[in-house]
Design an enzyme around this catalytic site. Structure first.
Site, PDB file in Angstrom:
ATOM      1  N   ASP A   1      -7.949  -5.429  -5.936  1.00  0.00           N
ATOM      2  CA  ASP A   1      -7.363  -4.451  -5.008  1.00  0.00           C
ATOM      3  C   ASP A   1      -8.058  -3.103  -5.185  1.00  0.00           C
ATOM      4  O   ASP A   1      -8.116  -2.562  -6.299  1.00  0.00           O
ATOM      5  CB  ASP A   1      -5.867  -4.322  -5.276  1.00  0.00           C
ATOM      6  CG  ASP A   1      -5.189  -3.305  -4.367  1.00  0.00           C
ATOM      7  OD1 ASP A   1      -5.787  -2.921  -3.336  1.00  0.00           O
ATOM      8  OD2 ASP A   1      -4.072  -2.885  -4.690  1.00  0.00           O
TER       9      ASP A   1
ATOM     10  N   SER B   1       0.843  -1.190   0.000  1.00  0.00           N
ATOM     11  CA  SER B   1       0.000   0.000   0.000  1.00  0.00           C
ATOM     12  C   SER B   1       0.888   1.253   0.000  1.00  0.00           C
ATOM     13  O   SER B   1       1.745   1.394  -0.860  1.00  0.00           O
ATOM     14  CB  SER B   1      -0.962  -0.022   1.184  1.00  0.00           C
ATOM     15  OG  SER B   1      -1.960   0.957   1.032  1.00  0.00           O
TER      16      SER B   1
END
Length: 418
Positions: free
Chosen positions: A414, A133
């Site tokens: 995602d 991330s």
């Protein structure tokens, strides 16, 4: 660690020669002399919260396979690695992407590891970075900028491109979540947004009351609260779609539990009856599964409000309309992350401009931006831009970033993919 790595950059004037203590942890379980260093980038949390990543997963596998030393570096302005005793706008001036990745390079050339023989400094010893991330982006940027020092990196789900509004966060949910659940939520949100567009304040208040959230006078606070099981914007008090994981010991199935409750065909009559309570405002069409949605919120979200119903509208629960609350300069990871969002990262979670939406269309850029304005009033030397300076983040290449021995890995579902 130097507070300021760039003494000649006017962005950080007036400069400081001060240093601060930056926490790091290492695991030598598999290390043998000559092995590489695997550096896990802490990202937007404390170092200890990353301990599990040394015990299982890709870093542990690589440590074992290559006799490597595992290291966690806590990011500046997180955990206990704060340069100052508080986080005023001026004191946060050194919380930038370029300062953070400069920490990684400096650390790799200066770190020592008690009990480990020899000099493990980069570039003499290969240092391989890993992060996911935001930490994934910092991994990629570090390898791009300091490839002469850092040997390589693996960037997982890396948010390498900065944008202001990011409605795409909800696209994988629209596409891959159970479609009966998605359809129900989209329809309920459409009907609520029609009430907002018509300024039907009586019906809006009735809708809020069905969820037990009539104390939230700001429609955006209400819209954010009922969106929590889905995700955001900015706040995640419960597990959401992005916590789904192939490994049940690591991820959470809360989102699927949410959806199965939304579409429960066996709900008792008192819950299904709620579906028609607002039909007079929707051409006598039912609000299919509204009762299930509201019941889930009442059972899972409302108990999170420690002060009970009397506090629901306050910042201690689900309200956000309190400038004093945001202006508190105390050190916290939440404040640090908000600052980075407001100054460089952006990606404000908003409803899409067209098409179906899982969150109300009242949730737009201005909602997040007001928190920025409240939290970070101009200081003597530093002030935040009117909206994030995306160029400071995108200077490393955005979607076109590339560097030797840099791996970018991701998956289709995602929420940070786009």
């Amino acid at each position: 660690m130097p507070v300021d790595h760039f003494p000649d950059n006017p962005r950080y004037a007036p400069h400081t020669n001060a240093t601060f203590s930056q926490r790091y942890y290492f695991d030598s379980t598999y290390y043998k002399p000559g092995g590489p260093v695997f550096l896990y980038i802490g990202g937007e949390t404390s170092g200890p919260s990353r301990f599990s990543n040394m015990q299982t997963g890709i870093i542990q596998i690589l440590m074992n396979a290559f006799n490597g030393l595992g290291v966690i570096l806590e990011n500046r302005y997180y955990g206990e690695s704060y340069p100052f005793n508080s986080s005023t706008t001026d004191q946060l001036a050194y919380l930038t992407t370029e300062q953070t990745i400069a920490d990684n390079a400096y650390f790799a050339t200066h770190a020592t590891f008690p009990g480990i023989p020899g000099n493990l400094s980069a570039p003499g010893t290969p240092w391989i970075l890993y992060g996911g991330s935001l930490a994934g982006a910092q991994t990629a940027f570090s390898i791009k900028q300091y490839g002469d020092i850092l040997y390589g990196g693996i960037a997982s789900s890396a948010v390498i491109k900065s944008v202001l509004a990011y409605p795409q966060w909800y696209d994988p949910i629209q596409k891959y979540a159970p479609q009966d659940c998605v359809t129900s939520i989209n329809d309920i949100i459409d009907k609520f947004d029609a009430l907002v567009a018509a300024n039907n304040t009586i019906a809006i208040q009735k809708f809020k009351a069905i969820f037990g959230l009539e104390a939230l006078t700001d429609n955006r606070d209400f819209a954010m609260t009922i969106a929590f099981p889905i995700g955001g914007p900015m706040n995640y008090p419960t597990k959401t779609f992005q916590e789904l994981n192939w490994d049940p010991s690591y991820g959470s199935q809360d989102f699927f539990n949410f959806c199965s409750n939304i579409t429960n065909l066996n709900s008792p009559a008192n819950i299904t009856a709620v579906d028609t309570l607002l039909s007079e405002y929707s051409n006598h069409q039912p609000w299919t599964n509204l009762g299930n949605y509201a019941h889930y919120v009442q059972q899972t979200l409302l108990p999170l409000c420690a002060g009970g119903a009397a506090q629901i509208g306050s910042t201690s629960c689900f309200g956000t309309q309190n400038q004093t609350f945001y202006a508190d300069p105390s050190n916290s990871g939440t404040r640090s992350y908000l600052y980075s969002t407001c100054t460089e990262q952006g990606a404000y979670q908003v409803a899409p401009p067209t098409g179906p939406s899982l969150i109300s269309r009242v949730l737009q850029v201005d909602y997040t931006q007001q928190w920025c304005t409240w939290a970070f009033p101009p200081g003597t030397y530093n002030s935040i831009p009117p909206t994030p300076d995306l160029s400071s983040y995108n200077r490393y290449g955005g979607f076109n970033i590339s560097a030797p021995r840099l791996a970018l890995i991701d998956g289709d579902i995602d929420v940070w993919l786009d």
